[in-house]
Design a protein around this motif. Sequence first.
Motif, mmCIF file in Angstrom:
data_model
loop_
_atom_site.group_PDB
_atom_site.id
_atom_site.type_symbol
_atom_site.label_atom_id
_atom_site.label_comp_id
_atom_site.label_asym_id
_atom_site.label_seq_id
_atom_site.Cartn_x
_atom_site.Cartn_y
_atom_site.Cartn_z
ATOM 1 N N ILE A 1 65.526 112.615 27.071
ATOM 2 C CA ILE A 1 64.173 112.838 27.580
ATOM 3 C C ILE A 1 63.860 111.858 28.699
ATOM 4 O O ILE A 1 63.986 110.644 28.536
ATOM 5 C CB ILE A 1 63.141 112.692 26.440
ATOM 6 N N GLU A 2 63.438 112.393 29.849
ATOM 7 C CA GLU A 2 63.030 111.583 30.991
ATOM 8 C C GLU A 2 61.676 112.092 31.490
ATOM 9 O O GLU A 2 61.601 113.106 32.180
ATOM 10 C CB GLU A 2 64.065 111.651 32.114
ATOM 11 N N PRO A 3 60.587 111.391 31.174
ATOM 12 C CA PRO A 3 59.265 111.899 31.560
ATOM 13 C C PRO A 3 58.925 111.706 33.034
ATOM 14 O O PRO A 3 58.069 112.411 33.559
ATOM 15 C CB PRO A 3 58.303 111.103 30.667
ATOM 16 N N THR A 4 59.552 110.798 33.730
ATOM 17 C CA THR A 4 59.315 110.404 35.130
ATOM 18 C C THR A 4 57.934 109.786 35.314
ATOM 19 O O THR A 4 57.022 109.998 34.522
ATOM 20 C CB THR A 4 59.492 111.550 36.156
ATOM 21 N N GLU A 5 57.807 109.085 36.425
ATOM 22 C CA GLU A 5 56.583 108.327 36.696
ATOM 23 C C GLU A 5 55.402 109.203 37.083
ATOM 24 O O GLU A 5 54.246 108.758 37.055
ATOM 25 C CB GLU A 5 56.847 107.313 37.816
ATOM 26 N N THR A 6 55.647 110.471 37.429
ATOM 27 C CA THR A 6 54.545 111.310 37.902
ATOM 28 C C THR A 6 53.801 112.013 36.765
ATOM 29 O O THR A 6 52.848 112.758 37.034
ATOM 30 C CB THR A 6 55.055 112.366 38.903
ATOM 31 N N GLU A 7 54.203 111.788 35.531
ATOM 32 C CA GLU A 7 53.506 112.399 34.399
ATOM 33 C C GLU A 7 52.403 111.473 33.881
ATOM 34 O O GLU A 7 52.591 110.263 33.752
ATOM 35 C CB GLU A 7 54.484 112.715 33.269
ATOM 36 N N SER A 8 51.255 112.043 33.571
ATOM 37 C CA SER A 8 50.125 111.274 33.064
ATOM 38 C C SER A 8 50.255 111.029 31.564
ATOM 39 O O SER A 8 51.028 111.714 30.872
ATOM 40 C CB SER A 8 48.820 112.023 33.333
ATOM 41 N N LYS A 9 49.497 110.078 31.070
ATOM 42 C CA LYS A 9 49.483 109.811 29.626
ATOM 43 C C LYS A 9 49.006 111.040 28.866
ATOM 44 O O LYS A 9 49.526 111.364 27.782
ATOM 45 C CB LYS A 9 48.582 108.624 29.306
ATOM 46 N N GLU A 10 48.035 111.761 29.444
ATOM 47 C CA GLU A 10 47.521 112.957 28.781
ATOM 48 C C GLU A 10 48.610 114.018 28.620
ATOM 49 O O GLU A 10 48.742 114.639 27.556
ATOM 50 C CB GLU A 10 46.341 113.529 29.578
ATOM 51 N N THR A 11 49.413 114.222 29.665
ATOM 52 C CA THR A 11 50.509 115.193 29.583
ATOM 53 C C THR A 11 51.526 114.769 28.538
ATOM 54 O O THR A 11 52.001 115.596 27.739
ATOM 55 C CB THR A 11 51.197 115.337 30.952
ATOM 56 N N MET A 12 51.877 113.485 28.533
ATOM 57 C CA MET A 12 52.844 112.995 27.541
ATOM 58 C C MET A 12 52.289 113.123 26.127
ATOM 59 O O MET A 12 53.032 113.479 25.197
ATOM 60 C CB MET A 12 53.241 111.555 27.857
ATOM 61 N N ASP A 13 50.997 112.857 25.953
ATOM 62 C CA ASP A 13 50.392 112.993 24.619
ATOM 63 C C ASP A 13 50.452 114.441 24.137
ATOM 64 O O ASP A 13 50.700 114.710 22.954
ATOM 65 C CB ASP A 13 48.944 112.499 24.639
ATOM 66 N N GLU A 14 50.225 115.380 25.056
ATOM 67 C CA GLU A 14 50.335 116.795 24.690
ATOM 68 C C GLU A 14 51.766 117.138 24.278
ATOM 69 O O GLU A 14 51.990 117.874 23.303
ATOM 70 C CB GLU A 14 49.899 117.665 25.870
ATOM 71 N N ALA A 15 52.748 116.620 25.016
ATOM 72 C CA ALA A 15 54.147 116.870 24.684
ATOM 73 C C ALA A 15 54.515 116.239 23.347
ATOM 74 O O ALA A 15 55.223 116.847 22.532
ATOM 75 C CB ALA A 15 55.051 116.334 25.792
ATOM 76 N N ILE A 16 54.043 115.034 23.108
ATOM 77 C CA ILE A 16 54.313 114.343 21.834
ATOM 78 C C ILE A 16 53.730 115.148 20.686
ATOM 79 O O ILE A 16 54.369 115.282 19.625
ATOM 80 C CB ILE A 16 53.735 112.915 21.875
ATOM 81 N N ALA A 17 52.541 115.724 20.883
ATOM 82 C CA ALA A 17 51.920 116.552 19.840
ATOM 83 C C ALA A 17 52.769 117.785 19.546
ATOM 84 O O ALA A 17 52.886 118.212 18.388
ATOM 85 C CB ALA A 17 50.512 116.961 20.275
ATOM 86 N N VAL A 18 53.377 118.363 20.590
ATOM 87 C CA VAL A 18 54.262 119.518 20.382
ATOM 88 C C VAL A 18 55.497 119.108 19.590
ATOM 89 O O VAL A 18 55.911 119.810 18.647
ATOM 90 C CB VAL A 18 54.667 120.138 21.734
ATOM 91 N N PHE A 19 56.116 117.990 19.954
ATOM 92 C CA PHE A 19 57.272 117.495 19.203
ATOM 93 C C PHE A 19 56.895 117.244 17.741
ATOM 94 O O PHE A 19 57.688 117.521 16.825
ATOM 95 C CB PHE A 19 57.805 116.206 19.832
ATOM 96 N N LYS A 20 55.700 116.710 17.517
ATOM 97 C CA LYS A 20 55.237 116.466 16.143
ATOM 98 C C LYS A 20 55.081 117.794 15.394
ATOM 99 O O LYS A 20 55.483 117.922 14.232
ATOM 100 C CB LYS A 20 53.914 115.711 16.159
ATOM 101 N N LYS A 21 54.485 118.794 16.073
ATOM 102 C CA LYS A 21 54.298 120.106 15.446
ATOM 103 C C LYS A 21 55.637 120.724 15.067
ATOM 104 O O LYS A 21 55.778 121.320 13.976
ATOM 105 C CB LYS A 21 53.542 121.025 16.405
ATOM 106 N N ILE A 22 56.619 120.583 15.943
ATOM 107 C CA ILE A 22 57.956 121.113 15.648
ATOM 108 C C ILE A 22 58.569 120.373 14.462
ATOM 109 O O ILE A 22 59.203 120.997 13.596
ATOM 110 C CB ILE A 22 58.856 121.009 16.890
ATOM 111 N N PHE A 23 58.377 119.069 14.397
ATOM 112 C CA PHE A 23 58.899 118.294 13.273
ATOM 113 C C PHE A 23 58.269 118.770 11.965
ATOM 114 O O PHE A 23 58.969 118.918 10.937
ATOM 115 C CB PHE A 23 58.625 116.807 13.483
ATOM 116 N N GLU A 24 56.973 119.021 11.976
ATOM 117 C CA GLU A 24 56.295 119.510 10.767
ATOM 118 C C GLU A 24 56.796 120.898 10.381
ATOM 119 O O GLU A 24 56.906 121.218 9.187
ATOM 120 C CB GLU A 24 54.784 119.512 10.998
ATOM 121 N N LEU A 25 57.125 121.716 11.385
ATOM 122 C CA LEU A 25 57.685 123.044 11.105
ATOM 123 C C LEU A 25 59.078 122.910 10.483
ATOM 124 O O LEU A 25 59.443 123.706 9.594
ATOM 125 C CB LEU A 25 57.754 123.852 12.402
ATOM 126 N N ILE A 26 59.836 121.927 10.921
ATOM 127 C CA ILE A 26 61.148 121.669 10.318
ATOM 128 C C ILE A 26 60.994 121.376 8.832
ATOM 129 O O ILE A 26 61.757 121.879 7.994
ATOM 130 C CB ILE A 26 61.850 120.496 11.035
#
Length: 476
Positions: A417-442
């Motif tokens: 995973i490489e988020p790059t410097e042009t991504e905002s904290k809000e975008t990363m938080d949304e992505a982290i929430a998706v990863f969390k949702k997938i983990f809960e689905l697992i």
Amino acid sequence: MKLLFEISRKGHKSALIPEADTPVYELPEAFKRSTPVRLPELSETEISRHYTKLMKRTFGVNDGFYPLGSCTMKYNPRINEDMASLPGFKDLHPLQPEHTVQGALEVFHETGKALCEIAGMDAFTFQPAAGAHGEFAGVMLIKAYHEARGDLQRTKIIVPDAAHGTNPASATMAGFTVVNIPSNAAGCVDVDKLREAVGSDTAGLMLTNPNTLGLFDPNILEITKIVHEAGGLNYYDGANLNAIMGITRPGDMGFDVIHINLHKTFSTPHGGGGPGAGPVGCKSFLADYLPVYQVVNGGYGFRFDNPAASIGSTKAFYGHFLVIVRALTYIKTLGAEGIRNVAVHAVLNANYMRNKLSEYYDVAYDRLCMHEFVLTLQGIKDKYGVSALDVAKELLDNGIHPPTMYFPLIVHEALMIEPTETESKETMDEAIAVFKKIFELILSDAGSLHSMPLSTPVRRLDEVGAARNPRLRFGV
């Protein structure tokens, strides 16, 4: 979605070409085709609709989060495109006389000076088309150096096991034998194994730092010193320069040659094969071996010059010029402080995501990383039967481009995973929430992930079959 050949109807055309007002030249019969060329026939409307449909199916950094590890899929400022679209740049012909392209030659000259400062090198060539092409050109410089000194027994290039796959391929294409060095428990070069590997047959070392695990090697000065003391040269794979530029320089780490992925670090839209540029820089003692067409300031303007012992041409003409225009625009826009801030925020973003995702997934090397980090889903696969591929497919359903999968090879079930410097904290938080949702689905319904994605235009494809038995021609 239909192919152009399936849409094609005989007699459909998309252009009205006026009658020629000059004599028509007829090819000799010996050079003419015996059968008409097989091309689709379409109206302009049909062509426009076809490519608009394709565009709507394409995912890019303008659509959403694109954390493709080792690829640095950052947002590309529009001003870069404006500069590359200037008629004085985009309408040039490579065979124009030098006095008519002074502005373009100055772009080469200025970009070379800037890259020398950023990388800690003394000279650059812009001919290589992209990263792997730059690797090959760089390794050829090493080969030319040893051959010029009569050091012909130096036939081996050392490559760590965490290297990009193109490193051993480039060394092999240049005629070298590749010696693989394992990583240590910390994910970096095993220094003791390196000492055992070097000798009078060592031509050089190919390395990127930080490496493909996103880790900065604390022994980098010792590593390059070991190779130098054995008589070899050090090659820096610049794929991960985004993490360190403006902070430290490969030339100061002991590297003699470098390629830089302008399309990644210096912001040109890329993916799907291009466009790219892989300029190669070197220390002064290697400058005489650089490819032809070096731009020099001759006092009365800029001109092309050929190095004294050049390895020759590595590509037609002078390189991908408009990518270089974009890179220079990016550098001029940011300045020295902005270049440094790129690296600082790339590292900050990666560590933020690494820390948050470590609550749900195993991080292969859970310590301070640089611009990227690697998750390992081996434990999840062993316990729940869910693979890295399954998680990647479910990310598609959530509007996120999957990270790089199954690389580097030394990490099982890897997601890089490489988020790059042009991504905002809000975008990363949304992505982290998706990863969390997938983990809960697992945890709740692991089997459902085997059928993901559900909402994409096509579902799971036979990727292995497509790779092993590609259909490259319509109707075959």
